[in-house]
Design an enzyme around this catalytic site. Structure first.
Site: not given
Ligand code: SAH
Length: 370
Positions: A92, A105, A112, A116, A119, A165-166, A197, A219-221, A296, A339
């Site tokens: 997508e 995007c 992936c 995580c 996701c 993907g990463e 990212s 993507s720290l989180h 999301n 996202c």
């Molecule tokens: N693998 C890379 C590229 C993906 S970017 C990465 O992890 O950065 C997609 C972004 O959306 C990342 O910051 C990811 O952590 C975030 N993301 C994933 N699932 C999400 C969700 N359910 N709600 C909000 N953000 C999310």
């Protein structure tokens, strides 16, 4: 002999290709412009090449992109394409208009492998890396679909590698696509307008810094290893201190830039005042900004989005500590384009999706018997 796909060649690769044909390297400039600026995929149209050369190109090569399987438009103007690849897998791509910007995007892998826990892409498992042609082909197709050939009406002003993907686990192919995005003979975007990212692949960050330093988002989180080990399992391999050191090296090499940290807001998981304070401590001394992303939802997700007040409080704490912080607006939720909602359709080689499906079928049965 299989045809070579010129879509996925940067100018250096293209020049090499013409060299093997005994042609001068400026042909690479001409053909790159035809493909990426004029949106041309047929050699017949490339009128500044001799008829003979056009014929040889048609014999040896193609200009090929994925096929559009579905095109969806959100009420907020966000557009999502489901693209079918040659092997039948689908990925997508999302376009987010936000005047004066238009952000595309794009995906870098089919699925992936990082798993995580918040996701949707992760749940579908992983199939393979995308080729450079499949990566840049997303930009080519979006440009065509958005009808923005002429420079006055450019609707793609920014590109983010934030789809499926990463990207740093597919860096060889990603770098070729990045070079085309930056190339004045192709898309001519500045480094500031392209953001990669990553979930934190430390050696990949160092390679990107040397090979093609575009804007970096991480993507720290979570602000500590204990929590991040759970949310982003890759953290067990590259813990936070190593990740922050790599970010420091990244900005030292590119003065006046900042690293963007993405932080998904998960109710009662990572959104307390204490988490904000830990995050502030982590950011000390690093030119950075923070994007808070409201979580999301997707079917079967084990989390809830933080309450609006918690997100605001979290943001205010960061801002008060001098950290540039914004809350990302959710776009395209109604078409699952936000996202973490991208899922595509593909063969999962990790069998993760099958395991998940089994366990969700098993759950109600189990509940019945207790
Ligand atoms: N693998 C890379 C590229 C993906 S970017 C990465 O992890 O950065 C997609 C972004 O959306 C990342 O910051 C990811 O952590 C975030 N993301 C994933 N699932 C999400 C969700 N359910 N709600 C909000 N953000 C999310």
């Amino acid at each position: 002999m299989p045809h070579v796909n010129l879509m996925g060649m940067d100018r250096a690769g293209m020049a090499q290709f013409f060299d093997t044909l005994g042609e001068r390297s400026f042909r690479a400039n001409q053909v790159t412009k035809w493909i990426h600026q004029q949106g041309v995929s047929s050699f017949e149209v490339m009128t500044n090449l001799s008829r003979d050369l056009r014929g040889r190109l048609a014999d040896l090569s193609i200009v090929d992109t994925p096929q559009i399987e579905r095109d969806q438009l959100s009420v907020d103007g966000t557009r999502k394409w489901l693209l079918r690849l040659e092997d039948g897998n689908c990925i997508e791509t999302v376009y987010i208009p936000e005047r004066p910007r238009g952000t595309l995007c794009i995906s870098s892998q089919v699925g992936c492998a990082l798993n995580c826990t918040f996701c949707a892409t992760a749940r579908k498992g992983y199939s393979r890396n995308l080729t450079s042609a499949e990566i840049i082909g997303q930009v080519w197709l979006a440009q065509r679909e958005l009808g923005c050939g002429s420079s006055q009406t450019r609707s793609i002003t920014n590109i983010v590698l934030m789809g499926m993907g990463e990207p740093l686990l597919n860096l060889d192919q990603v770098v070729v696509a990045l070079r085309l995005m930056l190339d004045d003979f192709a898309y001519g975007l500045s480094r500031r307008r392209i953001t990669l990212s990553t979930a934190g692949v430390v050696p990949g960050i160092d390679r990107l810094r040397v090979e093609c330093p575009v804007s970096l988002a991480v993507s720290l989180h979570a602000p500590n290893d204990r929590l991040r080990d759970q949310l982003v399992p890759l953290n067990r391999k590259y813990p936070i201190d190593q990740l922050m050191d790599a970010c420091q090296r990244y900005v030292e090499d590119a003065p006046r830039t900042r690293v963007t940290f993405e932080y998904v807001m998960l109710s009662e998981i990572n959104d307390s005042e204490q988490h904000a304070r830990e995050l502030i401590a982590l950011m000390q001394g690093l030119p950075s900004k923070v994007n808070l992303i409201p979580f999301n939802d997707f079917t079967g997700a084990p989390y809830k989005c933080s309450a609006r007040e918690s997100i605001e409080r979290f943001r205010d704490l960061l801002c008060a500590a001098g950290i540039m912080t914004i809350t990302r607006k959710t776009r395209g939720n109604d078409i699952d384009a936000a996202c973490g909602q991208l899922a595509g359709k593909f063969v999962d080689r990790t069998r993760r999706s099958a395991r998940l499906q089994k366990s969700s079928v098993a759950r109600p049965l189990h509940q019945d018997s207790t």
